[in-house]
Structure formats: structure tokens, C-alpha cells
Write an enzyme that holds these catalytic residues in place. Structure first.
Site, mmCIF file in Angstrom:
data_model
loop_
_atom_site.group_PDB
_atom_site.id
_atom_site.type_symbol
_atom_site.label_atom_id
_atom_site.label_comp_id
_atom_site.label_asym_id
_atom_site.label_seq_id
_atom_site.Cartn_x
_atom_site.Cartn_y
_atom_site.Cartn_z
ATOM 1 N N GLY A 1 0.834 -1.218 0.000
ATOM 2 C CA GLY A 1 0.000 0.000 0.000
ATOM 3 C C GLY A 1 0.858 1.252 0.000
ATOM 4 O O GLY A 1 1.848 1.351 0.736
ATOM 5 N N ASP B 1 9.011 -1.948 -9.833
ATOM 6 C CA ASP B 1 9.928 -1.051 -10.555
ATOM 7 C C ASP B 1 11.073 -1.840 -11.173
ATOM 8 O O ASP B 1 11.492 -1.572 -12.294
ATOM 9 C CB ASP B 1 10.461 0.016 -9.587
ATOM 10 C CG ASP B 1 9.337 0.690 -8.827
ATOM 11 O OD1 ASP B 1 8.486 1.310 -9.469
ATOM 12 O OD2 ASP B 1 9.289 0.564 -7.588
ATOM 13 N N HIS C 1 9.718 4.110 -3.749
ATOM 14 C CA HIS C 1 8.806 3.679 -4.817
ATOM 15 C C HIS C 1 7.982 4.901 -5.202
ATOM 16 O O HIS C 1 6.867 5.098 -4.730
ATOM 17 C CB HIS C 1 7.912 2.536 -4.332
ATOM 18 C CG HIS C 1 6.815 2.202 -5.311
ATOM 19 N ND1 HIS C 1 7.064 1.749 -6.587
ATOM 20 C CD2 HIS C 1 5.469 2.302 -5.220
ATOM 21 C CE1 HIS C 1 5.922 1.565 -7.221
ATOM 22 N NE2 HIS C 1 4.933 1.901 -6.417
HETATM 23 P P1 NAD Z 1 -8.223 -1.325 -4.297
HETATM 24 O O1 NAD Z 1 -8.950 -0.093 -3.906
HETATM 25 O O2 NAD Z 1 -8.679 -2.091 -5.491
HETATM 26 O O3 NAD Z 1 -8.192 -2.334 -3.085
HETATM 27 C C1 NAD Z 1 -7.828 -1.956 -1.807
HETATM 28 C C2 NAD Z 1 -8.632 -2.783 -0.847
HETATM 29 O O4 NAD Z 1 -8.182 -2.466 0.444
HETATM 30 C C3 NAD Z 1 -10.135 -2.491 -0.901
HETATM 31 O O5 NAD Z 1 -10.845 -3.709 -1.087
HETATM 32 C C4 NAD Z 1 -10.447 -1.852 0.441
HETATM 33 O O6 NAD Z 1 -11.715 -2.236 0.947
HETATM 34 C C5 NAD Z 1 -9.309 -2.404 1.290
HETATM 35 N N1 NAD Z 1 -8.923 -1.573 2.425
HETATM 36 C C6 NAD Z 1 -8.853 -0.222 2.506
HETATM 37 N N2 NAD Z 1 -8.459 0.152 3.734
HETATM 38 C C7 NAD Z 1 -8.262 -0.978 4.431
HETATM 39 C C8 NAD Z 1 -7.846 -1.258 5.758
HETATM 40 N N3 NAD Z 1 -7.585 -0.287 6.616
HETATM 41 N N4 NAD Z 1 -7.749 -2.549 6.150
HETATM 42 C C9 NAD Z 1 -8.032 -3.547 5.287
HETATM 43 N N5 NAD Z 1 -8.438 -3.350 4.026
HETATM 44 C C10 NAD Z 1 -8.541 -2.073 3.604
HETATM 45 O O7 NAD Z 1 -6.683 -0.915 -4.439
HETATM 46 P P2 NAD Z 1 -5.502 -1.753 -5.100
HETATM 47 O O8 NAD Z 1 -5.434 -1.422 -6.541
HETATM 48 O O9 NAD Z 1 -5.601 -3.185 -4.684
HETATM 49 O O10 NAD Z 1 -4.228 -1.046 -4.425
HETATM 50 C C11 NAD Z 1 -3.956 -1.193 -3.052
HETATM 51 C C12 NAD Z 1 -2.749 -0.369 -2.656
HETATM 52 O O11 NAD Z 1 -1.572 -0.844 -3.313
HETATM 53 C C13 NAD Z 1 -2.843 1.115 -3.040
HETATM 54 O O12 NAD Z 1 -2.315 1.896 -1.986
HETATM 55 C C14 NAD Z 1 -1.946 1.216 -4.259
HETATM 56 O O13 NAD Z 1 -1.471 2.523 -4.454
HETATM 57 C C15 NAD Z 1 -0.850 0.266 -3.859
HETATM 58 N N6 NAD Z 1 0.019 -0.214 -4.932
HETATM 59 C C16 NAD Z 1 1.354 -0.319 -4.653
HETATM 60 C C17 NAD Z 1 2.217 -0.782 -5.622
HETATM 61 C C18 NAD Z 1 3.685 -0.889 -5.358
HETATM 62 O O14 NAD Z 1 4.443 -1.162 -6.323
HETATM 63 N N7 NAD Z 1 4.191 -0.724 -4.166
HETATM 64 C C19 NAD Z 1 1.714 -1.164 -6.873
HETATM 65 C C20 NAD Z 1 0.350 -1.042 -7.121
HETATM 66 C C21 NAD Z 1 -0.493 -0.564 -6.127
HETATM 67 C C1 LMR Z 2 2.394 1.520 -9.340
HETATM 68 O O1 LMR Z 2 3.598 1.771 -9.354
HETATM 69 O O2 LMR Z 2 1.795 1.091 -10.344
HETATM 70 C C2 LMR Z 2 1.636 1.711 -8.058
HETATM 71 O O3 LMR Z 2 2.446 2.227 -7.065
HETATM 72 C C3 LMR Z 2 0.380 2.466 -8.239
HETATM 73 C C4 LMR Z 2 0.634 3.933 -8.448
HETATM 74 O O4 LMR Z 2 -0.015 4.737 -7.785
HETATM 75 O O5 LMR Z 2 1.481 4.278 -9.283
#
Ligand code: NAD
Ligand code: LMR
Length: 328
Positions: free
Chosen positions: A132, A161, A189
Site C-alpha cells: 500500500g 519497478d 517507490h
Molecule cells: P483497491 O482499492 O482495489 O483495493 C484496496 C482494498 O483495500 C479495498 O478492497 C479496500 O476495501 C481495502 N482496504 C482499505 N483500507 C483498508 C484497511 N484499513 N484494512 C483492510 N483493508 C482495507 O486498491 P488496489 O489497486 O488493490 O491497491 C492497493 C494499494 O496498493 C494502493 O495503496 C496502491 O497505491 C498500492 N500499490 C502499490 C504498488 C507498489 O508497487 N508498491 C503497486 C500497485 C499498487
Molecule cells: C504503481 O507503481 O503502479 C503503483 O504504485 C500504483 C501507483 O499509484 O502508481
């Protein structure tokens, strides 16, 4: 069959969760002889969607899935009880026009309770991967709220990345992606990360020698990787999910399996001061693992160009740390 391990996934009914859980259950990550009990954690309003995911898990009849625990995020200690891995996905993704760091005050507070509950309830050998965003600083908050857990158990995801960078280098060189190794992502990131083409190799030769277009390497390549998340959001209308889930599973595999000679895994870990980075920051480094212990790869020579990039991403992480001081 071995004794089951427990793997928690927060945000399990979200986009990334959905792309991740079935592969965790299938034996792909922990092996065909390693049963897994999945702990699926969601906000109360998403528990009904989670019931649907559970039905689909049942309908896959995976021999390695030894059980499913569904838990509301209202009781994280129950959710993390005895877990060996906690994959922290649950949080809000950014929308078009935002930087990931803009989420720090929205998502950061989630990770204080996450850290406390992991410390209180998880298995003694727990390892934690924060996905997240902004994942480095959310991982810092988690770690700070779980002070009894050794710092080498905390990881934030820069593997997406790394994978993006490897693909870009392969395409430019006209070589298969499997020929690209040793791609390090330094720092955050975020759009300040430094994807390191100087130490990357293509068929065993320096990527910097194979790709002679220095301008492309220093500008287009770096910017493409830095801004790839935003490009996916703009094209798809939602942030990366399948590739993010894939990278999370790649990270776990890279920690629990030995790293091949001449290769590395990029992941953000707690800095021990290596390369002049502030001790205690969650900073993206190249690491290698022997399958049980991992270490930051030391002694890489970073030239002036690289140093400048590393300083920029370091400064951004210091600023994020300052913005969440009250949560640490
Ligand atoms: P999404 O909205 O599809 O899913 C997130 C889920 O988390 C939802 O189902 C929501 O109900 C749940 N949620 C929200 N708050 C919560 C909590 N406190 N406890 C438990 N569940 C909770 O989002 P996604 O596309 O799955 O992305 C999730 C996270 O991952 C985002 O922060 C996104 O930016 C991040 N992300 C990081 C990377 C990376 O490379 N590090 C890559 C892609 C996405
Ligand atoms: C990504 O790199 O795809 C994720 O961290 C989602 C974003 O917000 O860029």
C-alpha cells in the site's frame, strides 16, 4: 506435506488482492508441499465481496490451500494471529494527477494499528511486505509500531519497478527479458526512484555497454520507470493490479529462495546506513538472499550521476518521514 503456514493479506477483496490470493493458494510461492492458510482481511463494508472471493477459492480446489480465515479490519489482531507472512495491501490507491506521496496522510494511519497488531499477534518469525502506497513510508510506520520485531523482517515493494526496468532494458536491447539481471532500484517507490542501469546486465554484459544510447538510458529509461504507475493509471483508469500482485509474489519468492549468482532482488528494507543512507529509513536497495537470511549488497560503486539521483530520492524519503512523525 509440511505443517501449514499462515499468510495474511489485507485489502484481500481489492484489485491487487484478487490478483494475488489465488496464486498464493496454488502452491506457486511457497511450494507444492507447503499448505497455506490464508487470512483475508477487509474493511467491514467489503466483507461480502470477500465471501465471493472465498467461494472462488473453494471452487479452485487447490490441494495446498489448508484453510481460509476471513476477518474484518476492526480486529487486526484476530486477522494476524500466528501469521508467518503479512502482506499489507489494504489502503487507498492514488488517482490520476496525484503522486503516491499525496496518500501519506490518508493511508499512513492504517499502518500504526497494523504494526501494533502484527507485534501483538503474529508468529515470532513473521515477515511483513508493505504494498500500500506510499509503501516505503507506510512500512516505516508499521515497523515503528512493532518495535519488538527485528527490523530485517520488514519489506516495502520496489520489485514492480525492478520488473518494469528489466522489461524496458530488454525491449531497447532487442533481447529477451530473461537476459536482463541485476537491476537495482534505489530509494523510494515514487517518481524520484533511481533505476540503476549501470549495474544491470544483459546477457552478462553491462547494460550501459549493450545499450549505447546514453541519452535514452539517463532520461527516457529512468523517467519511464519512475512514471510507469501514472501511465498505467492514465491508460487503465485504475492503478496497476496484476503486475503489482506479481511483483509482491516475486518479492516473497526472492526472500525465501536463494538469489542466483550475478543477480539481485530490489526491495526496500530498513537501512543499516549502507551507501550513506540514514539508518532506519525504509530505502530501496539491491539485496541477495540465501533462502533464509538476506543482506544488502555492499560495495557497489555509484558514480556522480547515480549519487545525485540517490540523494534526491533520499531527501524525498526524509520529507515523508517528517510528514508522519506523529505516527512513528
Ligand atoms: P483497491 O482499492 O482495489 O483495493 C484496496 C482494498 O483495500 C479495498 O478492497 C479496500 O476495501 C481495502 N482496504 C482499505 N483500507 C483498508 C484497511 N484499513 N484494512 C483492510 N483493508 C482495507 O486498491 P488496489 O489497486 O488493490 O491497491 C492497493 C494499494 O496498493 C494502493 O495503496 C496502491 O497505491 C498500492 N500499490 C502499490 C504498488 C507498489 O508497487 N508498491 C503497486 C500497485 C499498487
Ligand atoms: C504503481 O507503481 O503502479 C503503483 O504504485 C500504483 C501507483 O499509484 O502508481
Amino acid at each position: 506435506m509440511k505443517a501449514p503456514i499462515r499468510v495474511a493479506v489485507t485489502g484481500a477483496a481489492g484489485q491487487i488482492g484478487y490478483a494475488m490470493i489465488f496464486r498464493l493458494a496454488s502452491g506457486e510461492v511457497f511450494g507444492p508441499d507447503q499448505p497455506v492458510i490464508l487470512h483475508l482481511i477487509e474493511l467491514p463494508q467489503a466483507l461480502s465481496a470477500l465471501d465471493g472471493v472465498h467461494m472462488e477459492l473453494d471452487d479452485c480446489a487447490f490441494p495446498t490451500l489448508a484453510g481460509v480465515v476471513k476477518q474484518s479490519s476492526d480486529d487486526l489482531e484476530a486477522g494476524f494471529a500466528d501469521c508467518n507472512w503479512v502482506l499489507c495491501v489494504g489502503s487507498v490507491p492514488r488517482k490520476a494527477g496525484m503522486e503516491r506521496g499525496d496518500l501519506v496522510r490518508i493511508n499512513g494511519p492504517i499502518f500504526t494499528n497494523t504494526g501494533k497488531a502484527i507485534q501483538a499477534a503474529a508468529s515470532k518469525d513473521v515477515r511483513v511486505l508493505v504494498v500500500g502506497n506510499p509503501c516505503n513510508t507506510n512500512c516505516l510506520i508499521t515497523m515503528a509500531n512493532a518495535p519488538d520485531i527485528p527490523r530485517d523482517r520488514f519489506f516495502a515493494m520496489t520489485r514492480l519497478d525492478q520488473n518494469r526496468a528489466a522489461s524496458q532494458l530488454a525491449q531497447k536491447a532487442g533481447e529477451p527479458v530473461s537476459s536482463v539481471k541485476n537491476v537495482a532500484i534505489w530509494g523510494n517507490h515514487s517518481a524520484t526512484q533511481y533505476p540503476d542501469f549501470y549495474h544491470a546486465t544483459i546477457n552478462g554484459k553491462s547494460a550501459n555497454d549493450v545499450i549505447t544510447d546514453t541519452d535514452w538510458l539517463q532520461k527516457d529509461f529512468i523517467e519511464t520507470v519512475q512514471k510507469r504507475g501514472a501511465a498505467v493509471i492514465s491508460a487503465r483508469g485504475a492503478s496497476s493490479a496484476a503486475s503489482a500482485a506479481n511483483a509482491a509474489l516475486d518479492t516473497v519468492k526472492s526472500v525465501i529462495r536463494p538469489t542466483a549468482e550475478g543477480d539481485c532482488c530490489s526491495v526496500a528494507v530498513c537501512s543499516d546506513g549502507s551507501y550513506g543512507i540514514d539508518e532506519g529509513l525504509i530505502f530501496g536497495y539491491p539485496i541477495s538472499s540465501d533462502g533464509s537470511k538476506w543482506e544488502i549488497l555492499k560495495g557497489w560503486d555509484n558514480n556522480e550521476f547515480a549519487q545525485e539521483k540517490i540523494q534526491a530520492t533520499l531527501q524525498e524519503l526524509r520529507d515523508e518521514r517528517d510528514a508522519v512523525k506523529d505516527l512513528l
